[in-house]
Design a protein around this motif. Structure first.
Motif, PDB file in Angstrom:
ATOM      1  N   GLU A   1      11.459  44.087  46.412  1.00 32.27           N
ATOM      2  CA  GLU A   1      11.228  44.318  47.848  1.00 32.27           C
ATOM      3  C   GLU A   1      12.116  45.465  48.342  1.00 32.27           C
ATOM      4  OE1 GLU A   1       8.828  42.932  49.288  1.00 32.27           O
ATOM      5  OE2 GLU A   1       8.428  41.183  48.022  1.00 32.27           O
TER       6      GLU A   1
ATOM      7  N   ALA B   1      10.538  48.650  47.208  1.00 39.24           N
ATOM      8  CA  ALA B   1       9.340  48.945  48.014  1.00 39.24           C
ATOM      9  C   ALA B   1       9.749  49.515  49.375  1.00 39.24           C
ATOM     10  CB  ALA B   1       8.509  47.681  48.187  1.00 39.24           C
TER      11      ALA B   1
ATOM     12  N   ASN C   1       6.511  37.090  45.523  1.00 37.95           N
ATOM     13  CA  ASN C   1       5.844  38.358  45.843  1.00 37.95           C
ATOM     14  C   ASN C   1       5.871  39.360  44.688  1.00 37.95           C
ATOM     15  OD1 ASN C   1       4.808  37.951  48.416  1.00 37.95           O
ATOM     16  ND2 ASN C   1       6.837  38.198  49.318  1.00 37.95           N
TER      17      ASN C   1
ATOM     18  N   LYS D   1       5.752  39.981  54.128  1.00 39.05           N
ATOM     19  CA  LYS D   1       5.809  40.619  52.808  1.00 39.05           C
ATOM     20  C   LYS D   1       4.522  40.358  52.032  1.00 39.05           C
ATOM     21  CE  LYS D   1      10.763  40.076  52.102  1.00 39.05           C
ATOM     22  NZ  LYS D   1      11.735  39.480  51.202  1.00 39.05           N
ATOM     23  N   PRO D   2       4.172  41.202  51.136  1.00 38.17           N
ATOM     24  CA  PRO D   2       4.864  42.412  50.720  1.00 38.17           C
ATOM     25  C   PRO D   2       4.750  43.531  51.762  1.00 38.17           C
ATOM     26  CG  PRO D   2       2.786  42.210  49.522  1.00 38.17           C
ATOM     27  CD  PRO D   2       2.946  40.959  50.330  1.00 38.17           C
ATOM     28  N   VAL D   3       5.815  44.322  51.871  1.00 39.14           N
ATOM     29  CA  VAL D   3       5.830  45.396  52.862  1.00 39.14           C
ATOM     30  C   VAL D   3       5.105  46.621  52.281  1.00 39.14           C
ATOM     31  CG1 VAL D   3       7.263  46.868  54.310  1.00 39.14           C
ATOM     32  CG2 VAL D   3       8.041  44.559  53.743  1.00 39.14           C
ATOM     33  N   LEU D   4       3.921  46.871  52.808  1.00 35.65           N
ATOM     34  CA  LEU D   4       3.146  48.021  52.316  1.00 35.65           C
ATOM     35  C   LEU D   4       3.331  49.203  53.264  1.00 35.65           C
ATOM     36  CD1 LEU D   4      -0.099  46.087  51.306  1.00 35.65           C
ATOM     37  CD2 LEU D   4       1.821  46.743  49.855  1.00 35.65           C
TER      38      LEU D   4
ATOM     39  N   TRP E   1       3.173  42.631  43.456  1.00 34.80           N
ATOM     40  CA  TRP E   1       3.495  44.044  43.216  1.00 34.80           C
ATOM     41  C   TRP E   1       2.969  44.563  41.875  1.00 34.80           C
ATOM     42  CZ3 TRP E   1       4.473  46.977  47.084  1.00 34.80           C
ATOM     43  CH2 TRP E   1       5.182  46.519  48.190  1.00 34.80           C
TER      44      TRP E   1
ATOM     45  N   SER F   1       8.135  36.509  53.601  1.00 36.28           N
ATOM     46  CA  SER F   1       6.817  36.161  53.060  1.00 36.28           C
ATOM     47  C   SER F   1       6.275  34.941  53.791  1.00 36.28           C
ATOM     48  CB  SER F   1       6.918  35.907  51.555  1.00 36.28           C
ATOM     49  OG  SER F   1       8.011  35.071  51.296  1.00 36.28           O
TER      50      SER F   1
ATOM     51  N   PHE G   1       6.616  55.555  41.684  1.00 37.29           N
ATOM     52  CA  PHE G   1       6.976  54.322  42.399  1.00 37.29           C
ATOM     53  C   PHE G   1       6.405  53.125  41.637  1.00 37.29           C
ATOM     54  CE2 PHE G   1       5.453  51.504  46.103  1.00 37.29           C
ATOM     55  CZ  PHE G   1       6.606  50.731  46.117  1.00 37.29           C
TER      56      PHE G   1
END
Lengths: 230, 144
Positions: free
Chosen positions: A12, A15, B81, A98-101, B85, A79, B41
């Motif tokens: 996280e 990201a 999470n 979350k997830p942080v896009l 990803w 989340s 990334f």
């Protein structure tokens, strides 16, 4: 915009770091994997923005907020949607599930910038009319039109107002740079006076209340050109 | 100079967005949207996942063996999470269920941890292959 990231999950963090790199105004000042580390940092440094995970071991994001002595803008991340309610209660700038896009991050940053702009506008309008000094553990508001003069005493400045005297730490020059009131004028290396409070001027001194304030030779021309002499 | 190289890498990555193929065994839509324009990334995220997930799964299974519900809950919360990803949203959902059941100290969580372990290990070849291909793509752009 000085920013820190606080999240116990490395993915996280990564990201968020990637999102931050896409926003040129962000200056990433720190990345912390627990709230305690972030707390120590925040006790030493002032920031503008914090992306803060809610659920972390030892200290949660909300506990961190409770322990802060000042509030930067905060974007809560979790989340768990249930924390959106707490986000409202804490009046944070935004809450991201979350997830942080990237797209959602950009939306949050638009809100952050909008609030940042508003805060700056309020600060600017405040700077035009007043200042606050720390006194006896309080912040005391001094409207410019009540201030008589500032006097430099060693490493301190005496602020003399109609309601009394306050002593603040600092240099007169630095203070002069922060005063945006046009009626303040430096008349001597140790004095800035409020021209509206001058009773009279005689040779190389002026009087405010009962105080006689020297006017230095270097500052005399500026004093004379600032008054409406008939 | 560094900035020039970064810009060039980014441009090349954008140009090759369509050219890079994500593993069909993973959530291609999510991966293409999230990493398509920024493969480095993607490589970084897959790298973190590959290097940490075995350790996290072992810890989760050990705590399940001891019926240590608070630890199961904490680990599940932390990793749920991570699966998203790397294009394994289904495992994120499963891990979220584990977190909920562990919070309620339900015995059924133990078998769910086993299921997660099995499914995750089944998916690891795809994840690792995706990681290698992302690394190769990033290296390829740099060599260009």
């Amino acid at each position: 915009m000085k920013t820190i990231l606080v999240d116990d999950n490395l993915m996280e963090i990564e990201a968020l770091r990637n999102c931050c790199e896409s926003w040129p105004e962000i200056n990433l000042a720190g990345v912390f994997q627990d709230a305690q580390q972030a707390m120590s940092f925040l006790n030493k440094e002032e920031i503008d923005l914090m992306f803060l995970d809610v659920e972390m071991p030892e200290m949660t994001g909300l506990e961190l907020i409770d322990n802060l002595s000042y509030l930067p803008q905060i974007v809560l991340t979790s989340s768990n949607r249930e924390y959106a309610y707490e986000a409202l209660e804490y009046e944070v700038t935004d809450f991201i599930k979350k997830p942080v896009l990237l797209k959602r991050f950009q939306k949050a940053m638009e809100k952050v910038e909008e609030r940042h702009k508003r805060i700056n506008e309020v600060a600017l309008s405040s700077a035009a009319t007043e200042l606050y000094v720390k006194s006896d553990g309080k912040l005391v508001r001094l409207p410019y039109n009540e201030i008589l003069y500032f006097e430099n005493v060693g490493d301190y400045i005496k602020v003399i107002s109609e309601r009394g005297m306050h002593i603040i730490y600092g240099a007169l020059k630095a203070l002069a740079d922060r005063l945006s009131y046009p009626r303040f004028l430096k008349v001597h290396r140790s004095y800035i006076v409020n021209l509206d409070k001058v009773v009279d001027i005689e040779d190389n001194s002026l009087v405010i209340g009962k105080k006689v304030i020297p006017i230095s030779r270097a500052h005399k021309p500026m004093v004379m050109s600032s008054i409406n002499l008939i | 100079m560094d900035k020039l190289v970064d810009d060039l890498t980014q441009t090349l990555e954008s140009d090759n967005r369509g050219a890079f193929e994500f593993d069909k065994g993973l959530d291609v839509t999510f991966l293409a949207t999230t990493y398509g324009a920024n493969l480095s990334f993607g490589a970084k995220m897959f790298g973190i996942f590959v290097s940490s997930i075995h350790h996290e799964l072992d810890a989760l299974e050990a705590s399940a063996t001891h019926k240590d519900y608070p630890t199961i809950r904490a680990i599940a919360h932390k990793i749920k999470n991570n699966f998203t990803w790397v294009g394994l949203a289904e495992l994120s959902t499963l891990t979220a269920q584990i977190e909920t059941l562990a919070r309620q100290e339900k015995n059924s969580v133990i078998s769910l941890v086993d299921t997660l372990g099995i499914k995750c290990r089944e998916c690891m070849p795809s994840v690792e292959a995706q990681y290698r291909s992302l690394q190769a793509a990033v290296r390829g752009h740099r060599d260009h």
